[in-house]
Motif scaffolding. Structure first.
Motif, PDB file in Angstrom:
ATOM      1  N   ARG A 135       0.914  -1.339   0.056  1.00 17.52           N
ATOM      2  CA  ARG A 135      -0.003  -0.190   0.160  1.00 17.52           C
ATOM      3  C   ARG A 135       0.920   1.331   0.025  1.00 17.52           C
ATOM      4  NH1 ARG A 135      -3.259  -2.361   3.830  1.00 17.52           N
ATOM      5  NH2 ARG A 135      -2.845  -1.137   5.094  1.00 17.52           N
ATOM      6  N   VAL A 136       1.963   1.049   0.804  1.00 21.90           N
ATOM      7  CA  VAL A 136       2.878   2.281   0.817  1.00 21.90           C
ATOM      8  C   VAL A 136       3.405   2.655  -0.747  1.00 21.90           C
ATOM      9  CG1 VAL A 136       5.055   3.344   1.800  1.00 21.90           C
ATOM     10  CG2 VAL A 136       3.460   2.334   3.346  1.00 21.90           C
ATOM     11  N   ALA A 137       3.771   1.614  -1.205  1.00 24.36           N
ATOM     12  CA  ALA A 137       4.338   1.799  -2.548  1.00 24.36           C
ATOM     13  C   ALA A 137       3.215   2.247  -3.415  1.00 24.36           C
ATOM     14  CB  ALA A 137       4.799   0.444  -3.136  1.00 24.36           C
ATOM     15  N   GLU A 138       2.189   1.904  -3.108  1.00 24.58           N
ATOM     16  CA  GLU A 138       1.192   2.196  -4.139  1.00 24.58           C
ATOM     17  C   GLU A 138       0.952   3.819  -3.938  1.00 24.58           C
ATOM     18  OE1 GLU A 138      -3.627   1.216  -4.223  1.00 24.58           O
ATOM     19  OE2 GLU A 138      -2.301  -0.427  -3.884  1.00 24.58           O
ATOM     20  N   ARG A 139       0.550   4.143  -2.626  1.00 23.43           N
ATOM     21  CA  ARG A 139       0.441   5.537  -2.299  1.00 23.43           C
ATOM     22  C   ARG A 139       1.773   6.494  -2.835  1.00 23.43           C
ATOM     23  NH1 ARG A 139      -3.789   4.101  -1.515  1.00 23.43           N
ATOM     24  NH2 ARG A 139      -5.186   4.207   0.606  1.00 23.43           N
ATOM     25  N   THR A 140       2.958   6.062  -2.619  1.00 22.39           N
ATOM     26  CA  THR A 140       3.918   6.603  -3.026  1.00 22.39           C
ATOM     27  C   THR A 140       3.867   6.985  -4.370  1.00 22.39           C
ATOM     28  OG1 THR A 140       5.202   5.584  -1.359  1.00 22.39           O
ATOM     29  CG2 THR A 140       6.406   6.848  -2.975  1.00 22.39           C
ATOM     30  N   GLN A 141       3.455   6.001  -5.220  1.00 19.32           N
ATOM     31  CA  GLN A 141       3.537   6.212  -6.726  1.00 19.32           C
ATOM     32  C   GLN A 141       2.033   7.214  -6.994  1.00 19.32           C
ATOM     33  OE1 GLN A 141       5.382   4.877  -9.071  1.00 19.32           O
ATOM     34  NE2 GLN A 141       4.441   6.157 -10.397  1.00 19.32           N
ATOM     35  N   GLN A 142       1.133   7.133  -6.293  1.00 19.83           N
ATOM     36  CA  GLN A 142      -0.006   8.387  -6.524  1.00 19.83           C
ATOM     37  C   GLN A 142       0.543   9.568  -5.993  1.00 19.83           C
ATOM     38  OE1 GLN A 142      -2.983   6.689  -4.130  1.00 19.83           O
ATOM     39  NE2 GLN A 142      -3.874   5.375  -5.747  1.00 19.83           N
ATOM     40  N   LEU A 143       1.161   9.607  -5.094  1.00 22.72           N
ATOM     41  CA  LEU A 143       1.905  11.119  -4.594  1.00 22.72           C
ATOM     42  C   LEU A 143       2.597  11.539  -5.524  1.00 22.72           C
ATOM     43  CD1 LEU A 143       2.569  10.890  -0.847  1.00 22.72           C
ATOM     44  CD2 LEU A 143       1.116  12.518  -2.037  1.00 22.72           C
ATOM     45  N   GLU A 144       3.633  10.809  -6.198  1.00 28.92           N
ATOM     46  CA  GLU A 144       4.366  11.191  -7.354  1.00 28.92           C
ATOM     47  C   GLU A 144       3.707  11.717  -8.309  1.00 28.92           C
ATOM     48  OE1 GLU A 144       7.438   8.223  -7.949  1.00 28.92           O
ATOM     49  OE2 GLU A 144       8.488   8.401  -6.112  1.00 28.92           O
ATOM     50  N   ASP A 145       2.828  11.108  -8.942  1.00 30.02           N
ATOM     51  CA  ASP A 145       1.927  11.403  -9.991  1.00 30.02           C
ATOM     52  C   ASP A 145       1.304  12.755  -9.780  1.00 30.02           C
ATOM     53  OD1 ASP A 145       2.761   9.163 -11.188  1.00 30.02           O
ATOM     54  OD2 ASP A 145       0.659   8.009 -11.341  1.00 30.02           O
ATOM     55  N   ALA A 146       0.862  13.073  -8.588  1.00 31.20           N
ATOM     56  CA  ALA A 146       0.045  14.295  -8.017  1.00 31.20           C
ATOM     57  C   ALA A 146       1.313  15.136  -8.195  1.00 31.20           C
ATOM     58  CB  ALA A 146      -0.749  14.005  -6.896  1.00 31.20           C
ATOM     59  N   GLN A 147       2.157  15.001  -7.743  1.00 33.07           N
ATOM     60  CA  GLN A 147       3.563  15.919  -7.614  1.00 33.07           C
ATOM     61  C   GLN A 147       3.864  16.483  -9.158  1.00 33.07           C
ATOM     62  OE1 GLN A 147       4.840  17.268  -4.963  1.00 33.07           O
ATOM     63  NE2 GLN A 147       6.782  18.223  -5.902  1.00 33.07           N
ATOM     64  N   GLN A 148       4.046  15.475  -9.980  1.00 34.10           N
ATOM     65  CA  GLN A 148       4.168  15.743 -11.176  1.00 34.10           C
ATOM     66  C   GLN A 148       3.134  16.538 -12.055  1.00 34.10           C
ATOM     67  OE1 GLN A 148       5.148  12.093 -13.565  1.00 34.10           O
ATOM     68  NE2 GLN A 148       7.273  12.374 -13.037  1.00 34.10           N
ATOM     69  N   GLN A 149       1.731  16.359 -11.652  1.00 29.56           N
ATOM     70  CA  GLN A 149       0.638  16.978 -12.154  1.00 29.56           C
ATOM     71  C   GLN A 149       0.769  18.292 -11.715  1.00 29.56           C
ATOM     72  OE1 GLN A 149      -2.913  14.709 -11.454  1.00 29.56           O
ATOM     73  NE2 GLN A 149      -3.858  15.235 -13.546  1.00 29.56           N
ATOM     74  N   LEU A 150       0.932  18.256 -10.400  1.00 27.28           N
ATOM     75  CA  LEU A 150       1.111  19.869  -9.993  1.00 27.28           C
ATOM     76  C   LEU A 150       2.174  20.588 -10.421  1.00 27.28           C
ATOM     77  CD1 LEU A 150       0.396  19.473  -5.986  1.00 27.28           C
ATOM     78  CD2 LEU A 150      -0.667  21.001  -7.573  1.00 27.28           C
ATOM     79  N   GLU A 151       3.449  19.756 -10.839  1.00 24.70           N
ATOM     80  CA  GLU A 151       4.320  20.567 -11.358  1.00 24.70           C
ATOM     81  C   GLU A 151       4.143  21.190 -12.755  1.00 24.70           C
ATOM     82  OE1 GLU A 151       8.192  18.384 -11.272  1.00 24.70           O
ATOM     83  OE2 GLU A 151       8.113  18.507  -9.117  1.00 24.70           O
ATOM     84  N   ARG A 152       3.550  20.282 -13.486  1.00 27.38           N
ATOM     85  CA  ARG A 152       3.105  20.713 -14.871  1.00 27.38           C
ATOM     86  C   ARG A 152       2.314  21.777 -14.628  1.00 27.38           C
ATOM     87  NH1 ARG A 152       4.505  18.343 -19.034  1.00 27.38           N
ATOM     88  NH2 ARG A 152       3.460  19.832 -20.615  1.00 27.38           N
ATOM     89  N   LEU A 153       1.119  21.807 -13.686  1.00 26.71           N
ATOM     90  CA  LEU A 153       0.050  22.988 -13.509  1.00 26.71           C
ATOM     91  C   LEU A 153       1.023  24.196 -13.278  1.00 26.71           C
ATOM     92  CD1 LEU A 153      -2.946  21.627 -11.928  1.00 26.71           C
ATOM     93  CD2 LEU A 153      -2.628  22.494 -14.343  1.00 26.71           C
ATOM     94  N   ALA A 154       2.048  23.858 -12.336  1.00 25.63           N
ATOM     95  CA  ALA A 154       2.856  25.155 -11.658  1.00 25.63           C
ATOM     96  C   ALA A 154       3.888  25.681 -13.185  1.00 25.63           C
ATOM     97  CB  ALA A 154       3.562  24.547 -10.644  1.00 25.63           C
ATOM     98  N   LEU A 155       4.232  24.804 -13.933  1.00 21.52           N
ATOM     99  CA  LEU A 155       5.282  25.231 -14.707  1.00 21.52           C
ATOM    100  C   LEU A 155       4.867  25.153 -16.171  1.00 21.52           C
ATOM    101  CD1 LEU A 155       8.273  23.127 -13.205  1.00 21.52           C
ATOM    102  CD2 LEU A 155       7.786  25.449 -12.718  1.00 21.52           C
ATOM    103  N   TYR A 156       3.863  24.858 -16.390  1.00 20.33           N
ATOM    104  CA  TYR A 156       3.442  24.894 -17.910  1.00 20.33           C
ATOM    105  C   TYR A 156       1.918  25.588 -18.189  1.00 20.33           C
ATOM    106  CZ  TYR A 156       7.503  21.779 -18.538  1.00 20.33           C
ATOM    107  OH  TYR A 156       8.482  21.462 -18.631  1.00 20.33           O
ATOM    108  N   ASP A 157       1.858  26.248 -19.414  1.00 21.36           N
ATOM    109  CA  ASP A 157       0.560  26.811 -19.812  1.00 21.36           C
ATOM    110  C   ASP A 157      -0.270  25.673 -20.139  1.00 21.36           C
ATOM    111  OD1 ASP A 157      -1.268  28.639 -20.641  1.00 21.36           O
ATOM    112  OD2 ASP A 157      -0.418  28.320 -22.819  1.00 21.36           O
ATOM    113  N   PRO A 158      -1.512  25.660 -19.450  1.00 21.44           N
ATOM    114  CA  PRO A 158      -2.489  24.516 -19.913  1.00 21.44           C
ATOM    115  C   PRO A 158      -3.072  24.401 -21.270  1.00 21.44           C
ATOM    116  CG  PRO A 158      -3.349  25.866 -18.173  1.00 21.44           C
ATOM    117  CD  PRO A 158      -2.095  26.266 -18.189  1.00 21.44           C
ATOM    118  N   LEU A 159      -3.247  25.817 -21.742  1.00 22.71           N
ATOM    119  CA  LEU A 159      -3.871  25.745 -23.203  1.00 22.71           C
ATOM    120  C   LEU A 159      -2.681  25.256 -24.324  1.00 22.71           C
ATOM    121  CD1 LEU A 159      -6.010  26.864 -25.067  1.00 22.71           C
ATOM    122  CD2 LEU A 159      -4.914  29.078 -25.014  1.00 22.71           C
ATOM    123  N   THR A 160      -1.419  25.877 -24.171  1.00 22.64           N
ATOM    124  CA  THR A 160      -0.671  25.635 -25.247  1.00 22.64           C
ATOM    125  C   THR A 160       0.553  24.606 -24.819  1.00 22.64           C
ATOM    126  OG1 THR A 160       0.832  27.278 -24.359  1.00 22.64           O
ATOM    127  CG2 THR A 160      -0.834  27.997 -26.109  1.00 22.64           C
TER     128      THR A 160
END
Ligand code: C2E
Ligand code: CA
Ligand code: CA
Length: 513
Positions: free
Chosen positions: A65-90
Motif C-alpha cells: 500500500r505504501v508503494a502504491e500511495r507513493t506512486q500516487q503522490l509522485e503522479d500528483a506531484q508531477q501533475q502539480l508541477e506541470r500545472l505550476a510550470l506549463y501553460d495548460p492551453l498551449t
C-alpha cells in the motif's frame, strides 16, 4: 503426551525468549518449532508463530500500500508541477519555468538572449470571432514558435497574447535570425474555426549581461517589445537603456490622457481635401490633437497607441466625431450653407465592430442636424482584417444610413482587394508612401497608376494623401485621381483658421459664378 524434562523446558524457554527478541527486532521470518511435549510453552510457541505470521502478512500488505500511495503522490506531484510550470492551453512553459530557465541559463558561460513577443491584432480576433477562435489561434502560434526554435531554447506563454523565448548559446546574429524566422512564421494567416485570421508580432530582444537577474532581463525585453510596438507592425527592437525613459513617460501619458478628455485638453484640427481639377476645398479631415499642459501640442502618433492600450480610444473617437459633426453643423449654418462639402472622421476598427456603433453615429448626426451624406468615416485597411462578418455588417449598416465609408492608408500592409468594391466602400484614400516618390520614381508612378486604375474600375473615388508639391498634384490629375490632401494645400489647422479658409473659398466661388 510426553512428560517435560525440566532441562528441556529451560532450553525451550530460552529459545522462546530468543524468538521474541528476533521478532521484536523486525525479523518476521523467525519461527520456532513446538516440541512434541505440547505443554504450555509449546502453546506460547504456536501462538508466537501465528502472531509472527499475522504480523508478516500485515507488513507485506502495508508495504504494498505504501508503494502504491507513493506512486500516487509522485503522479500528483508531477501533475502539480506541470500545472505550476506549463501553460495548460498551449503546453508551453509558463512564467515560473521561464524564470527558472533564465536563472539556469545565467549560470552557463555565455549569457542567453530573451525575446518577448506580443501579437498585433490578437484583441481584434478575440473581440470579433470569440474566445474559442482566439484560443485556437494561440495554440497555432505556439506550434509555429516551437517549429522555428531549437530544442534547447525555452518557449513560454506569459499569458494573454504574450510569449517569451530564452535562446541559449547563440550569437547576436543567430538571435536576430530567430526573431526574423518568427516574423516569417507568423506572416501567413491562421485558419481557425472557419475563419482566416492574420496576426503579426512585435518582438523585443534583450541580450543578457553577465550577472543580470531574470526580472530585470524580462523587464528590459518588455521595454524593447513596447518600443517595437510603436514602430511599424511586426517590428523587432533590441533593448537600449534609453528606452526606459520612453516606457516611463508612456505610463504617465496614459494617466494624463484620462483626465485630458474631461479637462478639455483635446482639440480637433481640420485639413482640407481638394478637388484636383478645380483646386476647390470640397471637404476636410478631422485630426485629433492634444494640447498638453507641459509638452505642448501632441499629434496622434504620440498618444493614439497609448489610448489603444488603455481602452480609451473608443471614448476619444466618439468625442472627435461629436466635436467634428458639431463643427460641420456650425459651418453649414454660417459659411458653407448649401455648398457640397464632406467631413472625414477616423474610426478605430474596434469601434466599427461594436454593434451599437452605427446607431451612435446616426444619433450624433441627428442631434446636430447634419446630413448623413456629408459624413465619411475612414477605416485603416490593415486593421480591417479581411472580410470579417461583423465589420462588413457595420459598414453595411452605416452605408444604408447614407454615411460614406473610406478605406484609409490604402496600399500599405497586405491588402485585400476583396472589399475594394462599391458594395462595401465609397472612397479609397491612397497612402502617402505611394505618393511621395510619384514625381521622381518611375516605379512608384506605375504602382500609383495601377491602383488608381483599379479604384476607377470599381467606380470608387480616390483621395491621394500626403501630396506635398505641385508636380505630384499634376501627376495625380493626369492619372485621373479626383481628390488630393496634403501640405500642398494646407496642414491640419484649428477650426477657427479653417473657418476663415472656407469663407475665402466660398466667396471666391460665388464671385466666379
Ligand atoms: P491619417 O488618417 O492617414 O491622417 C493623415 C495624416 O497625414 C495626418 O497626420 C496629417 O497631418 C498627415 N499629413 C497630411 N498631409 C501631409 C503631407 O503632405 N505630408 C506629410 N508628411 N504628412 C501629411 P496626423 O494628424 O499626425 O495623424 C496621424 C494618424 O492618426 C492619422 O493618419 C489617423 O490614422 C490617426 N488619427 C488622427 N485623428 C484620429 C482620430 O480622431 N481617431 C483615430 N482613431 N485616429 C486618428
Ligand atoms: Ca485618415
Ligand atoms: Ca491615411
Amino acid at each position: 503426551m510426553a512428560t517435560p524434562d525440566p532441562e528441556d523446558r529451560d532450553v525451550r524457554l530460552d529459545q522462546l525468549v530468543e524468538l521474541v527478541v528476533t521478532l521484536a527486532s523486525g525479523d518476521l521470518d523467525a519461527r520456532m518449532a513446538p516440541s512434541p511435549v505440547a505443554d504450555r510453552i509449546d502453546a506460547v510457541i504456536v501462538g508466537m508463530n501465528m502472531l509472527a505470521e499475522e504480523l508478516q502478512a500485515l507488513t507485506t500488505g502495508f508495504e504494498e500500500r505504501v508503494a502504491e500511495r507513493t506512486q500516487q503522490l509522485e503522479d500528483a506531484q508531477q501533475q502539480l508541477e506541470r500545472l505550476a510550470l506549463y501553460d495548460p492551453l498551449t503546453g508551453l512553459a509558463n512564467r515560473t519555468l521561464l524564470r527558472e530557465s533564465i536563472e539556469h541559463a545565467m549560470n552557463r558561460p555565455a549569457p542567453p538572449a530573451v525575446l518577448l513577443l506580443d501579437l498585433d491584432g490578437f484583441k481584434a480576433v478575440n473581440d470579433s470571432f470569440g474566445h474559442s477562435v482566439g484560443d485556437m489561434l494561440l495554440v497555432d502560434v505556439a506550434r509555429r514558435l516551437r517549429a522555428v526554435t531549437r530544442e534547447r531554447d525555452t518557449v513560454c506563454r506569459l499569458g494573454g497574447d504574450e510569449f517569451a523565448l530564452v535562446i541559449l548559446d547563440a550569437s547576436d546574429h543567430e538571435v536576430l535570425d530567430i526573431a526574423d524566422r518568427i516574423r516569417t512564421a507568423l506572416s501567413t494567416p491562421v485558419h481557425v474555426g472557419g475563419q482566416s485570421c492574420w496576426v503579426g508580432a512585435s518582438i523585443g530582444v534583450c541580450f543578457a549581461e553577465p550577472g543580470q537577474d531574470a526580472d530585470t532581463l524580462l523587464r528590459d525585453a518588455d521595454t524593447a517589445m513596447y518600443a517595437a510596438k510603436t514602430r511599424a507592425r511586426g517590428s523587432v527592437a533590441i533593448y537600449e537603456p534609453s528606452m526606459h525613459a520612453a516606457a516611463l513617460s508612456r505610463v504617465l501619458l496614459a494617466e494624463e490622457l484620462r483626465t485630458a478628455m474631461t479637462d478639455g485638453e483635446l482639440l480637433v484640427h481640420y485639413q482640407p481635401i481638394v478637388e484636383l481639377l478645380t483646386g476647390r476645398t470640397c471637404g476636410v479631415e478631422a485630426l485629433v490633437r492634444w494640447q498638453h499642459p507641459v509638452r505642448g501640442i501632441l499629434v496622434p502618433g504620440e498618444f493614439i497607441p497609448v489610448a489603444e492600450d488603455t481602452g480609451l480610444l473608443v471614448v476619444l473617437d466618439r468625442w472627435v466625431l461629436d466635436t467634428a459633426v458639431a463643427q460641420l453643423a456650425s459651418w453649414r449654418a454660417t459659411v458653407l450653407q448649401g455648398v457640397p462639402f464632406g467631413l472625414h472622421v477616423n474610426v478605430s476598427p474596434v469601434e466599427l465592430r461594436s454593434p451599437q456603433f452605427s446607431e451612435a453615429v446616426v444619433g450624433c448626426l441627428e442631434r446636430h442636424g447634419v446630413d448623413p451624406a456629408d459624413l465619411t468615416l475612414e477605416v485603416t485597411e490593415t486593421q480591417m482584417m479581411g472580410e470579417d462578418a461583423q465589420t462588413m455588417l457595420a459598414m453595411t449598416a452605416l452605408r444604408s444610413a447614407g454615411i460614406r465609408v473610406a478605406i484609409d492608408d490604402f496600399g500599405t500592409g497586405c491588402s485585400s482587394l476583396s472589399y475594394v468594391r462599391r458594395e462595401f466602400v465609397d472612397v479609397i484614400k491612397i497612402d502617402r508612401s505611394l505618393i511621395t516618390g510619384l514625381d521622381t520614381d518611375p516605379q512608384q508612378h506605375r504602382i500609383a497608376a495601377a491602383i488608381l486604375a483599379v479604384v476607377a474600375a470599381f467606380g470608387l473615388a480616390a483621395v491621394a494623401e500626403g501630396v506635398e508639391n505641385a508636380a505630384q498634384a499634376e501627376q495625380l490629375r493626369a492619372l485621373g485621381c479626383r481628390y488630393g490632401q496634403g501640405y500642398q494645400w494646407g496642414r491640419p489647422v484649428p477650426a477657427s483658421t479653417m473657418t476663415t479658409h472656407l469663407r475665402c473659398t466660398v466667396d471666391q466661388e460665388r464671385r466666379a459664378d
